[in-house]
Design a protein around this motif. Structure first.
Motif, PDB file in Angstrom:
ATOM      1  N   SER A 114       0.821  -1.217   0.000  1.00 43.48           N
ATOM      2  CA  SER A 114       0.000   0.000   0.000  1.00 43.48           C
ATOM      3  C   SER A 114       0.854   1.265   0.000  1.00 43.48           C
ATOM      4  CB  SER A 114      -0.974  -0.001   1.183  1.00 43.48           C
ATOM      5  OG  SER A 114      -0.264  -0.011   2.398  1.00 43.48           O
ATOM      6  N   LYS A 115       2.016   1.231   0.621  1.00 41.21           N
ATOM      7  CA  LYS A 115       2.873   2.421   0.663  1.00 41.21           C
ATOM      8  C   LYS A 115       3.419   2.795  -0.720  1.00 41.21           C
ATOM      9  CE  LYS A 115       7.042  -0.136   1.926  1.00 41.21           C
ATOM     10  NZ  LYS A 115       8.028  -0.378   2.979  1.00 41.21           N
ATOM     11  N   GLU A 116       3.316   1.880  -1.694  1.00 44.87           N
ATOM     12  CA  GLU A 116       3.785   2.152  -3.051  1.00 44.87           C
ATOM     13  C   GLU A 116       2.741   2.857  -3.914  1.00 44.87           C
ATOM     14  OE1 GLU A 116       6.394  -1.157  -4.782  1.00 44.87           O
ATOM     15  OE2 GLU A 116       5.149  -2.219  -3.302  1.00 44.87           O
ATOM     16  N   LEU A 117       1.488   2.912  -3.466  1.00 47.88           N
ATOM     17  CA  LEU A 117       0.402   3.458  -4.278  1.00 47.88           C
ATOM     18  C   LEU A 117       0.709   4.837  -4.869  1.00 47.88           C
ATOM     19  CD1 LEU A 117      -2.705   2.277  -2.236  1.00 47.88           C
ATOM     20  CD2 LEU A 117      -1.947   1.428  -4.462  1.00 47.88           C
ATOM     21  N   PRO A 118       1.296   5.785  -4.127  1.00 47.87           N
ATOM     22  CA  PRO A 118       1.552   7.110  -4.715  1.00 47.87           C
ATOM     23  C   PRO A 118       2.555   7.106  -5.861  1.00 47.87           C
ATOM     24  CG  PRO A 118       1.679   7.199  -2.317  1.00 47.87           C
ATOM     25  CD  PRO A 118       1.606   5.751  -2.700  1.00 47.87           C
TER      26      PRO A 118
END
Length: 141
Positions: A80-84
Protein backbone atom coordinates in the motif's frame (compact mmCIF):
# COMPACT_ATOMS: atom_id res chain seq x y z
CA UNK A 1 -10.44 1.34 -17.22
CA UNK A 2 -7.05 2.14 -15.73
CA UNK A 3 -8.78 4.26 -13.07
CA UNK A 4 -11.01 1.29 -12.23
CA UNK A 5 -7.95 -0.95 -11.87
CA UNK A 6 -6.32 1.64 -9.59
CA UNK A 7 -9.54 1.94 -7.55
CA UNK A 8 -9.65 -1.85 -7.26
CA UNK A 9 -6.13 -1.97 -5.80
CA UNK A 10 -6.82 0.92 -3.41
CA UNK A 11 -10.05 -0.81 -2.29
CA UNK A 12 -8.09 -4.02 -1.68
CA UNK A 13 -5.95 -2.20 0.90
CA UNK A 14 -8.80 -0.19 2.44
CA UNK A 15 -11.17 -3.16 2.69
CA UNK A 16 -13.81 -1.31 0.65
CA UNK A 17 -15.48 -2.10 -2.64
CA UNK A 18 -14.18 -0.16 -5.65
CA UNK A 19 -16.58 2.44 -7.05
CA UNK A 20 -18.56 1.36 -10.11
CA UNK A 21 -16.64 1.56 -13.37
CA UNK A 22 -17.19 4.38 -15.85
CA UNK A 23 -16.92 2.18 -18.94
CA UNK A 24 -19.14 -0.12 -20.93
CA UNK A 25 -18.94 -3.89 -20.59
CA UNK A 26 -17.39 -5.90 -23.40
CA UNK A 27 -15.62 -9.18 -23.97
CA UNK A 28 -11.91 -9.02 -24.87
CA UNK A 29 -8.50 -10.40 -23.97
CA UNK A 30 -6.88 -7.91 -21.60
CA UNK A 31 -3.76 -7.05 -19.60
CA UNK A 32 -3.07 -4.81 -16.59
CA UNK A 33 0.42 -3.36 -16.18
CA UNK A 34 1.78 -1.61 -13.08
CA UNK A 35 4.90 0.55 -13.16
CA UNK A 36 6.57 2.39 -10.29
CA UNK A 37 8.55 5.63 -10.47
CA UNK A 38 10.44 7.10 -7.54
CA UNK A 39 12.60 10.23 -7.24
CA UNK A 40 11.88 11.31 -10.81
CA UNK A 41 13.24 8.07 -12.25
CA UNK A 42 11.90 6.35 -15.33
CA UNK A 43 8.95 4.12 -14.30
CA UNK A 44 9.96 0.47 -13.92
CA UNK A 45 7.78 -2.56 -14.40
CA UNK A 46 6.20 -3.68 -11.13
CA UNK A 47 3.68 -6.22 -12.42
CA UNK A 48 1.95 -7.22 -15.64
CA UNK A 49 -0.50 -10.07 -16.06
CA UNK A 50 -3.45 -10.63 -18.33
CA UNK A 51 -5.17 -13.19 -20.46
CA UNK A 52 -5.29 -13.98 -24.16
CA UNK A 53 -8.76 -15.47 -23.71
CA UNK A 54 -11.72 -13.13 -24.08
CA UNK A 55 -13.16 -12.11 -20.70
CA UNK A 56 -15.90 -9.80 -19.49
CA UNK A 57 -13.79 -6.67 -19.11
CA UNK A 58 -15.42 -5.53 -15.86
CA UNK A 59 -14.60 -8.74 -13.99
CA UNK A 60 -11.39 -9.20 -15.99
CA UNK A 61 -9.96 -5.82 -15.03
CA UNK A 62 -11.00 -6.30 -11.41
CA UNK A 63 -9.31 -9.72 -11.28
CA UNK A 64 -6.16 -8.84 -13.22
CA UNK A 65 -5.64 -5.51 -11.43
CA UNK A 66 -5.09 -7.52 -8.25
CA UNK A 67 -3.38 -10.49 -9.87
CA UNK A 68 -0.80 -8.32 -11.63
CA UNK A 69 -0.21 -6.21 -8.49
CA UNK A 70 -0.06 -9.03 -5.96
CA UNK A 71 0.77 -12.29 -7.76
CA UNK A 72 3.21 -11.58 -10.57
CA UNK A 73 5.90 -14.14 -9.71
CA UNK A 74 8.64 -11.87 -11.02
CA UNK A 75 8.07 -9.28 -8.27
CA UNK A 76 7.13 -9.10 -4.60
CA UNK A 77 3.50 -8.03 -4.05
CA UNK A 78 2.85 -4.31 -4.36
CA UNK A 79 2.44 -2.77 -0.91
CA UNK A 80 0.00 0.00 0.00
CA UNK A 81 2.87 2.42 0.66
CA UNK A 82 3.78 2.15 -3.05
CA UNK A 83 0.40 3.46 -4.28
CA UNK A 84 1.55 7.11 -4.71
CA UNK A 85 4.36 5.99 -7.02
CA UNK A 86 2.36 3.67 -9.29
CA UNK A 87 1.17 4.03 -12.85
CA UNK A 88 -1.40 1.69 -14.35
CA UNK A 89 -1.79 0.86 -18.02
CA UNK A 90 -4.55 -1.35 -19.36
CA UNK A 91 -4.54 -3.15 -22.69
CA UNK A 92 -7.45 -4.54 -24.64
CA UNK A 93 -6.34 -6.93 -27.36
CA UNK A 94 -8.10 -6.88 -30.72
CA UNK A 95 -7.79 -8.05 -34.29
CA UNK A 96 -5.71 -11.23 -34.04
CA UNK A 97 -4.20 -12.52 -37.26
CA UNK A 98 -1.68 -15.25 -38.02
CA UNK A 99 1.64 -14.00 -39.36
CA UNK A 100 2.80 -15.27 -42.75
CA UNK A 101 6.41 -15.33 -41.50
CA UNK A 102 8.55 -14.03 -38.63
CA UNK A 103 8.92 -10.59 -40.27
CA UNK A 104 5.19 -10.12 -40.91
CA UNK A 105 4.61 -7.40 -38.29
CA UNK A 106 5.44 -3.75 -37.58
CA UNK A 107 6.96 -2.39 -34.38
CA UNK A 108 4.56 0.11 -32.80
CA UNK A 109 1.59 -1.20 -34.75
CA UNK A 110 1.29 -4.90 -33.95
CA UNK A 111 1.72 -7.09 -30.92
CA UNK A 112 3.38 -10.45 -31.03
CA UNK A 113 2.34 -13.74 -29.43
CA UNK A 114 5.02 -16.42 -29.52
CA UNK A 115 3.92 -20.01 -28.93
CA UNK A 116 6.20 -23.04 -28.88
CA UNK A 117 6.78 -26.40 -27.23
CA UNK A 118 9.70 -26.53 -24.78
CA UNK A 119 11.63 -29.62 -25.94
CA UNK A 120 13.25 -30.17 -22.52
CA UNK A 121 9.92 -30.44 -20.68
CA UNK A 122 7.53 -31.15 -23.54
CA UNK A 123 5.37 -28.25 -22.33
CA UNK A 124 3.58 -25.59 -24.37
CA UNK A 125 4.94 -22.10 -23.65
CA UNK A 126 3.83 -18.66 -24.82
CA UNK A 127 4.74 -15.01 -24.39
CA UNK A 128 3.15 -11.74 -25.48
CA UNK A 129 5.10 -8.64 -26.52
CA UNK A 130 4.06 -5.05 -27.27
CA UNK A 131 0.33 -5.45 -27.31
CA UNK A 132 -1.75 -3.70 -29.90
CA UNK A 133 -4.01 -1.94 -27.49
CA UNK A 134 -5.91 1.12 -26.36
CA UNK A 135 -3.59 2.38 -23.59
CA UNK A 136 -4.46 4.77 -20.80
CA UNK A 137 -2.04 5.60 -18.01
CA UNK A 138 -3.17 6.71 -14.61
CA UNK A 139 -0.97 7.73 -11.72
CA UNK A 140 -1.96 8.69 -8.19
CA UNK A 141 -0.30 11.41 -6.15
Amino acid sequence: MAVYCFDTLVAHYSGDQPPPPAFEEGIHPLFVTWKKATNGSEPRLRGCIGTLEARQILTGFKEYALTSALRDRRFPPIQSKELPYLECTVSILTEYETAVNHLDWEVGKHGLIIEFTDPDYNMRRSATYYLRCLPMKVGRT
